[in-house]
Design a protein around this motif. Structure first.
Motif, PDB file in Angstrom:
ATOM      1  N   ASN A   1       1.673 -66.499  44.622  1.00 42.69           N
ATOM      2  CA  ASN A   1       2.680 -65.592  45.180  1.00 42.69           C
ATOM      3  C   ASN A   1       3.625 -65.209  44.053  1.00 42.69           C
ATOM      4  O   ASN A   1       4.702 -65.787  43.897  1.00 42.69           O
TER       5      ASN A   1
ATOM      6  N   ASP B   1       7.467 -64.756  44.054  1.00 42.69           N
ATOM      7  CA  ASP B   1       8.360 -65.916  44.083  1.00 42.69           C
ATOM      8  C   ASP B   1       8.693 -66.434  42.690  1.00 42.69           C
ATOM      9  O   ASP B   1       9.386 -67.441  42.556  1.00 42.69           O
TER      10      ASP B   1
ATOM     11  N   CYS C   1       2.253 -69.579  56.435  1.00 42.85           N
ATOM     12  CA  CYS C   1       1.706 -68.680  57.452  1.00 42.85           C
ATOM     13  C   CYS C   1       0.656 -69.432  58.280  1.00 42.85           C
ATOM     14  O   CYS C   1      -0.077 -70.266  57.753  1.00 42.85           O
TER      15      CYS C   1
ATOM     16  N   CYS D   1       3.029 -72.019  47.405  1.00 44.07           N
ATOM     17  CA  CYS D   1       3.667 -71.078  48.336  1.00 44.07           C
ATOM     18  C   CYS D   1       4.538 -71.838  49.328  1.00 44.07           C
ATOM     19  O   CYS D   1       4.212 -72.957  49.740  1.00 44.07           O
ATOM     20  N   ASP D   2       5.657 -71.216  49.738  1.00 49.71           N
ATOM     21  CA  ASP D   2       6.600 -71.847  50.659  1.00 49.71           C
ATOM     22  C   ASP D   2       6.573 -71.250  52.065  1.00 49.71           C
ATOM     23  O   ASP D   2       7.364 -71.648  52.916  1.00 49.71           O
ATOM     24  N   TYR D   3       5.660 -70.302  52.328  1.00 49.40           N
ATOM     25  CA  TYR D   3       5.790 -69.529  53.570  1.00 49.40           C
ATOM     26  C   TYR D   3       5.060 -70.101  54.773  1.00 49.40           C
ATOM     27  O   TYR D   3       5.393 -69.783  55.908  1.00 49.40           O
TER      28      TYR D   3
END
Length: 235
Positions: free
Chosen positions: A204, A207, A163, A159-161
């Motif tokens: 995810n 994506d 959070c 994941c690139d987010y």
């Protein structure tokens, strides 16, 4: 080339904690070891190899991982113990310090587990082999049977987010995915084995395509052409 002759008639046990993605990956590890001549230990049988695929969503998850490692080391004295998964990636030195653990493999190394078995000689102390999260780039395909006709197909990882409440980008690395052609071939194999339903899994899934220039819609259309699969679910 790995000399697999030393693995003939060896036995292994597998223990998975966490998400369906982990279960799918453990299944693929098991298939790889089976192809090398390593069979799954029967109930009550002492194994030569223990593979533990861990989770690290919370402190409770970490505690459960440690308990599982201690339990398997006790149940299979002398076994070569490999620990991988999110807990192994996030806290490799802590895991390597657990008595009985031989090798700790991070997210980048998980798919190449065979390369780290050596001659199955126990280590005097655990060895941690990981890659920094920002450098994790490889995608390890996996497909596991959930029951008689349902399969779990991994199509995306990472994941690139970033959070603030989530450790996934640090535990699994950046978003990446397999190519549609390769994923469809895995679906065909599942169908050939009698699979009727496939659960599409990933960290995810929205994506999908970031690393291959493809789209999730294109993937679904391609999978829909696989003969024998009656239903797809998005997990």
């Amino acid at each position: 080339m790995i000399d697999t002759t030393i693995f003939q008639d060896k036995t292994a046990v597998y223990y998975t904690l966490g998400c369906k993605l982990n279960f799918s990956e453990t299944s693929t590890i098991g298939k790889t070891l089976k192809e090398a001549g390593i069979r799954t230990a029967r109930k009550g049988e002492k194994a030569d190899i223990c593979v533990i695929n861990t989770c690290s969503v919370t402190e409770v998850a970490d505690k459960k991982c440690r308990q599982a490692i201690h339990r398997l080391v006790k149940q299979h004295p002398g076994a070569y113990v490999v620990v991988t998964g999110c807990y192994a990636q996030l806290k490799p030195d802590q895991v390597a310090g657990i008595e009985g653990v031989d090798v700790v493999l991070g997210a980048e190394q998980k798919g190449e587990l065979m390369n780290y078995l050596g001659n199955l000689e126990k280590h005097s102390q655990g060895e941690a082999i990981t890659t920094a999260a920002k450098d994790i780039r490889s995608f390890s395909p996996s497909c596991s049977r959930g029951d008689r006709t349902r399969y779990f197909l991994k199509v995306q990882d990472g994941c690139d987010y970033f959070c603030s409440y989530c450790t996934i980008p640090f535990a699994r690395g950046r978003s990446r995915n397999g190519r549609i052609e390769e994923i469809v071939e895995q679906a065909r194999q599942a169908a050939a084995e009698g699979g009727k339903e496939i659960v599409i899994t990933g960290v995810n899934i929205g994506d999908f395509g970031k690393t291959t220039g493809e789209s999730f819609f294109d993937l679904v259309k391609a999978l829909d052409q696989v003969a024998g699969i009656e239903r797809y679910r998005i997990s």
